[in-house]
Design an enzyme around this catalytic site. Structure first.
Site, short mmCIF file in Angstrom:
data_model
loop_
_atom_site.label_atom_id
_atom_site.label_comp_id
_atom_site.label_asym_id
_atom_site.label_seq_id
_atom_site.Cartn_x
_atom_site.Cartn_y
_atom_site.Cartn_z
N CYS A 65 2.48 11.74 -0.16
CA CYS A 65 1.12 11.47 0.35
C CYS A 65 1.00 11.87 1.82
CB CYS A 65 0.79 9.99 0.17
SG CYS A 65 -0.92 9.60 0.62
N CYS A 69 0.50 5.36 6.12
CA CYS A 69 0.50 3.89 5.95
C CYS A 69 1.92 3.35 6.14
CB CYS A 69 -0.06 3.52 4.58
SG CYS A 69 -1.63 4.37 4.24
N CYS A 72 4.28 2.10 3.23
CA CYS A 72 4.26 2.75 1.92
C CYS A 72 5.46 3.67 1.67
CB CYS A 72 2.96 3.53 1.75
SG CYS A 72 2.76 4.15 0.07
N ARG A 276 -5.48 -12.08 -7.09
CA ARG A 276 -4.26 -11.61 -7.76
C ARG A 276 -3.03 -11.76 -6.88
NH1 ARG A 276 -5.54 -6.53 -9.12
NH2 ARG A 276 -6.74 -7.44 -10.81
#
Ligand code: SAM
Ligand code: DTB
Ligand code: SF4
Length: 339
Positions: A65, A69, A72, A276
């Site tokens: 990617c 981030c 990540c 969640r």
């Protein structure tokens, strides 16, 4: 309803109020038992307290990617040893989705390590959405930032949910991610909402942030209007080679009670949302997860893997549901699962 729910009328009336940072910090500061009581009371007024919704994740495009981030495993900018893979075939995705349904999941979430989808890739993803939906599962995708018109294409394919997290409070965002902004995230969320897709939006805690930042994240989520239907709260998975894992190496791990408090504050401020209990369940263990359910978590990621990291085994989760007397939401075309 029993008398545990009595303090609730006020909370319900406040469902759509705009919360302030001071109010959320005050909730965080409550004695733990008082916080749990409030959260459980709000939970009981809106949901079956013994029901949990199961979503299964699949990484449909792993690694490489462009974004930075800091948490990540999939950023090309961090040396995490993760192999970059191509977009999976539709058939492979459908096979995995069928197995997830068999195991008891009601929602199937497909994640791609993209800044955002290219047009040609979106065509393949819409096909996945159509086929997974045809199995009788709810569909969710998380593909990064959307361009105008893309949310509508996903909606036309039958997409139920789009996951796009705020990840952390705006004041802390620049310390975690620099290749896109917090405002970019809000822009994509608005496009998803406008297209009539349900919003799944949450964040990560345990990145060395202060309690004020955690309260700020929940505040930003709670003040989205309408509030997100699903709110994943992730505990940082410390992936070796990522900047955030290095930061936490220095600052020390988050106290797990702070994670439970965050679930409770999310429950109180977003009474009708599914909250969640997301990444980090392996590290939390059964006792802390039970406290998270008591604090109002009513959804989990279910399946042996998250996107690239581990998750409790399905058999361990089923055993935990049985111990706690938790019922899983019935799967379409199947009576029940999980026990
Ligand atoms: N690329 C898309 C995006 O960023 O929106 C979708 C995939 S991304 C991996 C989805 C979410 O997973 C992130 O927003 C973050 O909240 C969560 N996540 C990623 N790595 C994580 C980690 N190491 N620990 C906890 N949560 C993580
Ligand atoms: C979310 O909030 N958490 C999920 C899902 N949405 C896409 C992802 C968790 C990823 C954990 C790290 C990994 O497995 O790579
Ligand atoms: Fe890319 Fe999403 Fe990972 Fe950020 S969180 S590096 S956008 S896959």
């Amino acid at each position: 309803m029993n008398d545990l729910t009595q303090p609730l009328a006020a909370a319900q009336a406040e469902t759509r109020k705009r919360w302030s940072l001071a109010e959320l910090e005050a909730l965080y500061a409550l004695p733990f038992n008082d916080l749990m009581y409030q959260a459980q009371s709000v939970h009981r007024a809106h949901f079956d307290p013994n029901a949990v919704q199961l979503s299964t994740l699949l990484s449909i495009k792993t690694g490489g990617c462009s974004e930075d981030c800091g948490y990540c495993s999939q950023s090309a900018r961090h040396d995490t040893g993760l192999e970059r893979e191509k977009l999976l075939d539709v058939a492979e995705v459908v096979t995995t989705a069928r197995a997830a349904k068999e195991a008891g999941a009601t929602r199937f979430c497909m994640g791609a390590a993209w800044r955002g989808p290219k047009e040609k890739d979106l065509g393949a993803v819409t096909e996945m959405v159509r086929e997974v939906k045809a199995l009788g599962l709810e569909t969710c995708v998380t593909l990064g930032m959307l361009k105008p018109g893309q949310a509508e294409q996903l909606k036309d394919a039958g997409l139920d949910y789009y996951n796009h997290n705020l990840d952390t409070a705006s004041e802390f965002y620049g310390q975690v991610i620099t290749t896109h902004t917090h405002a970019d995230r809000l822009d994509t969320l608005a496009q998803v909402r406008d297209a009539g897709i349900h919003v799944c939006c949450g964040g990560i805690i345990g990145m060395g942030e202060s309690r004020r930042v955690r309260a700020g994240l929940v505040l930003e989520l709670a003040n989205l209007d309408p509030q997100p239907e699903s709110v994943p709260i992730n505990m940082l998975v410390k992936v070796p080679g990522t900047p955030m894992a290095a930061v936490v190496e220095q600052s020390g791990d988050l106290d797990p009670f702070e994670f439970v408090r965050t679930i409770a504050v999310a429950r109180i401020t977003m009474p009708a949302s599914h909250v969640r209990l997301s990444a980090g369940r392996q590290e939390l263990g059964e006792g802390m997860q039970a406290l998270c359910f008591l604090a109002g978590a009513n959804s989990i990621f279910y399946g042996d893997k998250l996107l690239t990291t581990g998750n409790p085994d399905v058999s361990a989760d089923n055993a935990l549901f049985a111990k706690l007397g938790l019922n899983t939401e019935p799967v379409q075309g199947r009576r029940c699962a999980g026990h």
